[in-house]
Design a protein around this motif. Structure first.
Motif, PDB file in Angstrom:
ATOM      1  N   GLN A 190      35.289 -42.229   9.497  1.00 40.86           N
ATOM      2  CA  GLN A 190      36.248 -41.458   8.704  1.00 40.86           C
ATOM      3  C   GLN A 190      35.643 -40.163   8.173  1.00 40.86           C
ATOM      4  O   GLN A 190      36.352 -39.162   8.003  1.00 40.86           O
ATOM      5  CB  GLN A 190      36.784 -42.316   7.566  1.00 40.86           C
ATOM      6  N   LYS A 191      34.339 -40.174   7.905  1.00 37.48           N
ATOM      7  CA  LYS A 191      33.690 -38.953   7.417  1.00 37.48           C
ATOM      8  C   LYS A 191      33.740 -37.862   8.474  1.00 37.48           C
ATOM      9  O   LYS A 191      34.106 -36.713   8.180  1.00 37.48           O
ATOM     10  CB  LYS A 191      32.245 -39.247   7.032  1.00 37.48           C
ATOM     11  N   LEU A 192      33.363 -38.198   9.715  1.00 38.62           N
ATOM     12  CA  LEU A 192      33.430 -37.224  10.805  1.00 38.62           C
ATOM     13  C   LEU A 192      34.859 -36.764  11.031  1.00 38.62           C
ATOM     14  O   LEU A 192      35.118 -35.563  11.208  1.00 38.62           O
ATOM     15  CB  LEU A 192      32.874 -37.844  12.086  1.00 38.62           C
ATOM     16  N   PHE A 193      35.786 -37.702  10.994  1.00 36.08           N
ATOM     17  CA  PHE A 193      37.194 -37.361  11.225  1.00 36.08           C
ATOM     18  C   PHE A 193      37.687 -36.361  10.178  1.00 36.08           C
ATOM     19  O   PHE A 193      38.381 -35.390  10.517  1.00 36.08           O
ATOM     20  CB  PHE A 193      38.035 -38.641  11.192  1.00 36.08           C
ATOM     21  N   ALA A 194      37.325 -36.577   8.915  1.00 37.49           N
ATOM     22  CA  ALA A 194      37.782 -35.699   7.834  1.00 37.49           C
ATOM     23  C   ALA A 194      37.117 -34.328   7.886  1.00 37.49           C
ATOM     24  O   ALA A 194      37.724 -33.308   7.522  1.00 37.49           O
ATOM     25  CB  ALA A 194      37.516 -36.363   6.488  1.00 37.49           C
ATOM     26  N   GLN A 195      35.863 -34.259   8.330  1.00 36.09           N
ATOM     27  CA  GLN A 195      35.125 -32.995   8.359  1.00 36.09           C
ATOM     28  C   GLN A 195      35.508 -32.105   9.538  1.00 36.09           C
ATOM     29  O   GLN A 195      35.231 -30.906   9.513  1.00 36.09           O
ATOM     30  CB  GLN A 195      33.620 -33.277   8.421  1.00 36.09           C
ATOM     31  N   SER A 196      36.126 -32.679  10.547  1.00 37.80           N
ATOM     32  CA  SER A 196      36.355 -31.960  11.800  1.00 37.80           C
ATOM     33  C   SER A 196      37.484 -30.947  11.666  1.00 37.80           C
ATOM     34  O   SER A 196      38.591 -31.282  11.232  1.00 37.80           O
ATOM     35  CB  SER A 196      36.671 -32.941  12.922  1.00 37.80           C
ATOM     36  N   HIS A 197      37.182 -29.737  12.067  1.00 32.14           N
ATOM     37  CA  HIS A 197      38.179 -28.668  12.083  1.00 32.14           C
ATOM     38  C   HIS A 197      38.968 -28.678  13.388  1.00 32.14           C
ATOM     39  O   HIS A 197      40.182 -28.481  13.398  1.00 32.14           O
ATOM     40  CB  HIS A 197      37.473 -27.318  11.910  1.00 32.14           C
ATOM     41  N   LYS A 198      38.276 -28.917  14.490  1.00 31.61           N
ATOM     42  CA  LYS A 198      38.903 -28.977  15.806  1.00 31.61           C
ATOM     43  C   LYS A 198      38.274 -30.115  16.607  1.00 31.61           C
ATOM     44  O   LYS A 198      37.116 -30.488  16.408  1.00 31.61           O
ATOM     45  CB  LYS A 198      38.677 -27.674  16.588  1.00 31.61           C
ATOM     46  N   PHE A 199      39.069 -30.629  17.558  1.00 29.60           N
ATOM     47  CA  PHE A 199      38.583 -31.584  18.547  1.00 29.60           C
ATOM     48  C   PHE A 199      38.788 -30.949  19.918  1.00 29.60           C
ATOM     49  O   PHE A 199      39.920 -30.673  20.316  1.00 29.60           O
ATOM     50  CB  PHE A 199      39.342 -32.908  18.442  1.00 29.60           C
TER      51      PHE A 199
ATOM     52  N   ILE B 270      34.464 -33.255  21.647  1.00 28.56           N
ATOM     53  CA  ILE B 270      33.486 -32.749  20.687  1.00 28.56           C
ATOM     54  C   ILE B 270      34.216 -32.448  19.386  1.00 28.56           C
ATOM     55  O   ILE B 270      35.251 -31.762  19.391  1.00 28.56           O
ATOM     56  CB  ILE B 270      32.820 -31.446  21.186  1.00 28.56           C
ATOM     57  N   ALA B 271      33.690 -32.920  18.266  1.00 25.63           N
ATOM     58  CA  ALA B 271      34.212 -32.540  16.953  1.00 25.63           C
ATOM     59  C   ALA B 271      33.428 -31.326  16.468  1.00 25.63           C
ATOM     60  O   ALA B 271      32.192 -31.320  16.509  1.00 25.63           O
ATOM     61  CB  ALA B 271      34.071 -33.702  15.973  1.00 25.63           C
ATOM     62  N   VAL B 272      34.143 -30.271  16.039  1.00 28.07           N
ATOM     63  CA  VAL B 272      33.471 -29.061  15.552  1.00 28.07           C
ATOM     64  C   VAL B 272      33.988 -28.709  14.154  1.00 28.07           C
ATOM     65  O   VAL B 272      35.100 -29.059  13.775  1.00 28.07           O
ATOM     66  CB  VAL B 272      33.678 -27.858  16.508  1.00 28.07           C
ATOM     67  N   ASP B 273      33.134 -27.973  13.409  1.00 26.58           N
ATOM     68  CA  ASP B 273      33.540 -27.538  12.074  1.00 26.58           C
ATOM     69  C   ASP B 273      34.272 -26.201  12.145  1.00 26.58           C
ATOM     70  O   ASP B 273      34.534 -25.669  13.234  1.00 26.58           O
ATOM     71  CB  ASP B 273      32.330 -27.489  11.144  1.00 26.58           C
ATOM     72  N   SER B 274      34.568 -25.627  10.997  1.00 27.52           N
ATOM     73  CA  SER B 274      35.365 -24.395  10.957  1.00 27.52           C
ATOM     74  C   SER B 274      34.620 -23.200  11.540  1.00 27.52           C
ATOM     75  O   SER B 274      35.239 -22.187  11.882  1.00 27.52           O
ATOM     76  CB  SER B 274      35.777 -24.085   9.519  1.00 27.52           C
ATOM     77  N   ALA B 275      33.298 -23.306  11.675  1.00 30.48           N
ATOM     78  CA  ALA B 275      32.525 -22.232  12.293  1.00 30.48           C
ATOM     79  C   ALA B 275      32.293 -22.470  13.781  1.00 30.48           C
ATOM     80  O   ALA B 275      31.579 -21.700  14.426  1.00 30.48           O
ATOM     81  CB  ALA B 275      31.182 -22.082  11.567  1.00 30.48           C
ATOM     82  N   GLY B 276      32.877 -23.531  14.310  1.00 28.16           N
ATOM     83  CA  GLY B 276      32.716 -23.834  15.727  1.00 28.16           C
ATOM     84  C   GLY B 276      31.428 -24.563  16.059  1.00 28.16           C
ATOM     85  O   GLY B 276      31.089 -24.729  17.230  1.00 28.16           O
ATOM     86  N   GLN B 277      30.711 -25.026  15.023  1.00 24.35           N
ATOM     87  CA  GLN B 277      29.461 -25.747  15.251  1.00 24.35           C
ATOM     88  C   GLN B 277      29.760 -27.229  15.506  1.00 24.35           C
ATOM     89  O   GLN B 277      30.590 -27.825  14.812  1.00 24.35           O
ATOM     90  CB  GLN B 277      28.539 -25.617  14.042  1.00 24.35           C
ATOM     91  N   PRO B 278      29.093 -27.813  16.486  1.00 27.43           N
ATOM     92  CA  PRO B 278      29.394 -29.214  16.804  1.00 27.43           C
ATOM     93  C   PRO B 278      28.959 -30.168  15.696  1.00 27.43           C
ATOM     94  O   PRO B 278      27.840 -30.078  15.188  1.00 27.43           O
ATOM     95  CB  PRO B 278      28.606 -29.453  18.092  1.00 27.43           C
ATOM     96  N   LEU B 279      29.870 -31.065  15.350  1.00 24.86           N
ATOM     97  CA  LEU B 279      29.569 -32.132  14.403  1.00 24.86           C
ATOM     98  C   LEU B 279      29.221 -33.427  15.130  1.00 24.86           C
ATOM     99  O   LEU B 279      28.776 -34.390  14.507  1.00 24.86           O
ATOM    100  CB  LEU B 279      30.783 -32.374  13.489  1.00 24.86           C
ATOM    101  N   SER B 280      29.456 -33.426  16.429  1.00 29.68           N
ATOM    102  CA  SER B 280      29.160 -34.607  17.237  1.00 29.68           C
ATOM    103  C   SER B 280      28.668 -34.148  18.596  1.00 29.68           C
ATOM    104  O   SER B 280      28.829 -32.988  18.980  1.00 29.68           O
ATOM    105  CB  SER B 280      30.422 -35.465  17.417  1.00 29.68           C
ATOM    106  N   ASN B 281      28.079 -35.059  19.346  1.00 25.77           N
ATOM    107  CA  ASN B 281      27.841 -34.815  20.753  1.00 25.77           C
ATOM    108  C   ASN B 281      29.173 -34.830  21.496  1.00 25.77           C
ATOM    109  O   ASN B 281      30.204 -35.211  20.938  1.00 25.77           O
ATOM    110  CB  ASN B 281      26.906 -35.876  21.333  1.00 25.77           C
ATOM    111  N   CYS B 282      29.137 -34.449  22.750  1.00 29.13           N
ATOM    112  CA  CYS B 282      30.323 -34.549  23.597  1.00 29.13           C
ATOM    113  C   CYS B 282      30.413 -35.988  24.098  1.00 29.13           C
ATOM    114  O   CYS B 282      29.538 -36.461  24.831  1.00 29.13           O
ATOM    115  CB  CYS B 282      30.236 -33.578  24.773  1.00 29.13           C
TER     116      CYS B 282
END
Length: 503
Positions: free
Chosen positions: A147-156, A86-98
């Motif tokens: 690449q957009k998702l990859f750049a936005q992701s805070h954690k994987f 799962i890719a998540v942002d800096s607030a821990g919100q999912p940017l992708s499905n699992c």
């Protein structure tokens, strides 16, 4: 009382045990697998999280309604399926499905990496075969294709890390789950610099690795209230479902294997040494330091039963009086002699992992003649599923020594017919425990160990080594049936290699 939470591929299941391993209450909450594109398999992490909370809540409510004394869990310990991303942002919100283990979008990346010297090095270092299931290949795919998702992701992170972040606000991953990512050095218990470089991420973008007995206390009164558990209830991080299934059935000694079949399937043994196989057929996952679980997973377990039932038995199952959709299928299988009168099935409907690691593999029925009917196809389908596990078992014996005893768990263990087929194919005794919830009980054992609790009955160590004495049923193999199965299995193996280039 202790609760084992098992986050599986198809559902989240909470199981309340006493210290003897007896089930006091259990509840399962299903969730769907999403298929947005060909070869893509995902799940909504929010739905899985809600299922975890709901399963615990239901168990606690059920216990309170059925008992005079209000029960309090000494802790909740967690088992989880592996290979989710799962890719998540800096607030821990999912940017992708699992993105789950079955996903094949990174197939081309995996094939190229597996054939390289770097791939061979990473397999030895991480214990994880190079395959689209691994987080390494998934991250390499995202880096190249989104690449957009990859750049936005805070954690994987994986699904268990997502759960623990929501509950405790920290990113932690147990060594057992980490060892299945393809990013973790199982010899030094650190993230691999080589794997991180290939993935294009830093270790700060992953969760912090911790031992399986790591404890966190529930800080939120509101979340605790949702689950009907006391505030400050300890949560033990636990491990992966495969490693914990071995622990749960007691398959932690040489020559003792655990076979688990749920949506997928696996056969595993415990070892004090990591596997160094050059053919890269088997995984080596870490349970605890110097305690490895070696084996292989097959893609096509219970998913085959569901496929056959839904497509070829729907008019029968709709009329089932007892509501059990497996009844008609088992009756069909049992109506045909072992070997399905020469009909053979390659069960690779969703590609295959061990021992072939071929995501392009396909399902095949071979040897069809006029006398073959629906029952023969059902029997061959089940035999093909077990043949796939048997082929992994043979690779396992090549590397870790002979297997003399098998413990069966998961959905497979609920069917005496299938367990007997397993015993006959392997030509080894197969045992089932009083509970088939081996991963949840394995998590509970880790929880009890973390808290230093032995309970009023046999100690945890004794439970692990009791073996046959703690088994509910023993299924002895039939030499006659084994001879029939082996003839079909040898043809099964030849067929795969003959057709491999056509997949």
């Amino acid at each position: 009382m202790i609760i084992g939470l098992d986050i599986g591929t198809s559902s989240a299941k909470a199981v309340a045990f006493d210290y003897e391993g007896n089930i006091l209450s259990q509840h399962s909450v299903p969730y769907p697998i999403l298929n947005p594109s060909e070869g893509w398999y995902e799940q909504d992490p929010e739905i899985v999280y809600a299922a975890c909370i709901e399963s615990i809540r239901y168990v606690m409510i059920n216990l309170r309604q059925s008992r005079a004394e209000i029960p309090k869990p000494v802790c909740i310990s967690v088992s989880s399926a592996m290979h989710g991303l799962i890719a998540v942002d800096s607030a821990g919100q999912p940017l992708s499905n699992c993105i789950i283990w079955a996903d094949r979008r990174s197939e081309n990346i995996a094939v190229a990496l597996e054939a390289s010297e770097m791939g061979r090095l990473l397999y030895q270092q991480t214990g994880t075969p190079i395959h689209p299931m691994s987080l390494l290949c998934k991250l390499m795919w995202i880096k190249s294709n989104d690449q957009k998702l990859f750049a936005q992701s805070h954690k994987f992170i994986g699904i268990k890390e997502f759960l623990f972040y929501r509950l405790f606000g920290v990113y932690v991953v147990d060594h057992s789950i980490a060892s299945a990512t393809g990013l973790f050095d199982i010899h030094h218990l650190t993230w691999s610099d080589q794997a991180l470089s290939l993935a294009g991420i830093s270790e700060e973008q992953l969760a912090s690795p911790v031992p399986v007995d790591y404890i966190l206390n529930m800080p939120s009164r509101e979340i605790a209230a949702l689950m009907h558990i006391p505030e400050d209830t300890p949560f033990v991080i636990g491990g992966s479902d495969g490693c914990l299934a071995n622990l749960g059935v007691g398959a932690i000694s040489p020559g003792v294997a655990s076979v688990t079949v749920g949506t997928s399937g696996a056969i595993r043994v415990a070892s004090s040494q990591a596997n160094q196989e050059k053919k890269q057929r088997l995984f080596t996952y870490l349970l605890r330091p110097n305690e490895y679980i070696i084996g292989g997973a097959v893609n096509n377990g219970g998913v085959l039963r569901n496929w056959f039932r839904d497509n070829f038995l729907c008019e029968i199952t709709q009329m089932e009086a007892d509501g059990d959709p497996s009844t008609s299928l088992n009756a069909l299988v049992d109506s045909v002699v072992p070997g399905a009168e020469g009909l053979i099935f390659l069960p690779y409907l969703t590609g295959e992992r061990a021992p072939h690691w071929n995501s392009n593999a396909k399902g095949v029925y071979f040897g069809i003649q006029l006398h073959h009917g629906r029952a023969h196809f059902a029997r061959a389908m089940m035999e093909g599923m077990l043949f796939a596990i048997y082929s992994v078992g043979l690779a396992l014996e090549e590397n870790t020594g002979p297997i003399h005893t098998i413990f069966a768990s998961g959905g497979l263990a609920r069917s005496s017919l299938l367990v007997q087929m397993l015993a006959d194919i392997f030509n080894k005794p197969v045992f089932t425990k009083n509970t088939v919830e081996s991963s949840a009980w394995g998590a509970a054992l880790i929880g009890l160990e973390a808290l230093g609790i032995q309970g009023g009955g046999p100690t945890i160590k004794n439970k692990q080594t009791e073996g046959k004495q703690d088994a509910e049923h023993c299924y002895k193999p039939s030499a006659e049936n084994h001879a029939v199965y082996i003839r079909n299995f040898q043809k099964f193996e030849r067929l795969y290699h003959l057709l491999e280039g056509e997949f």
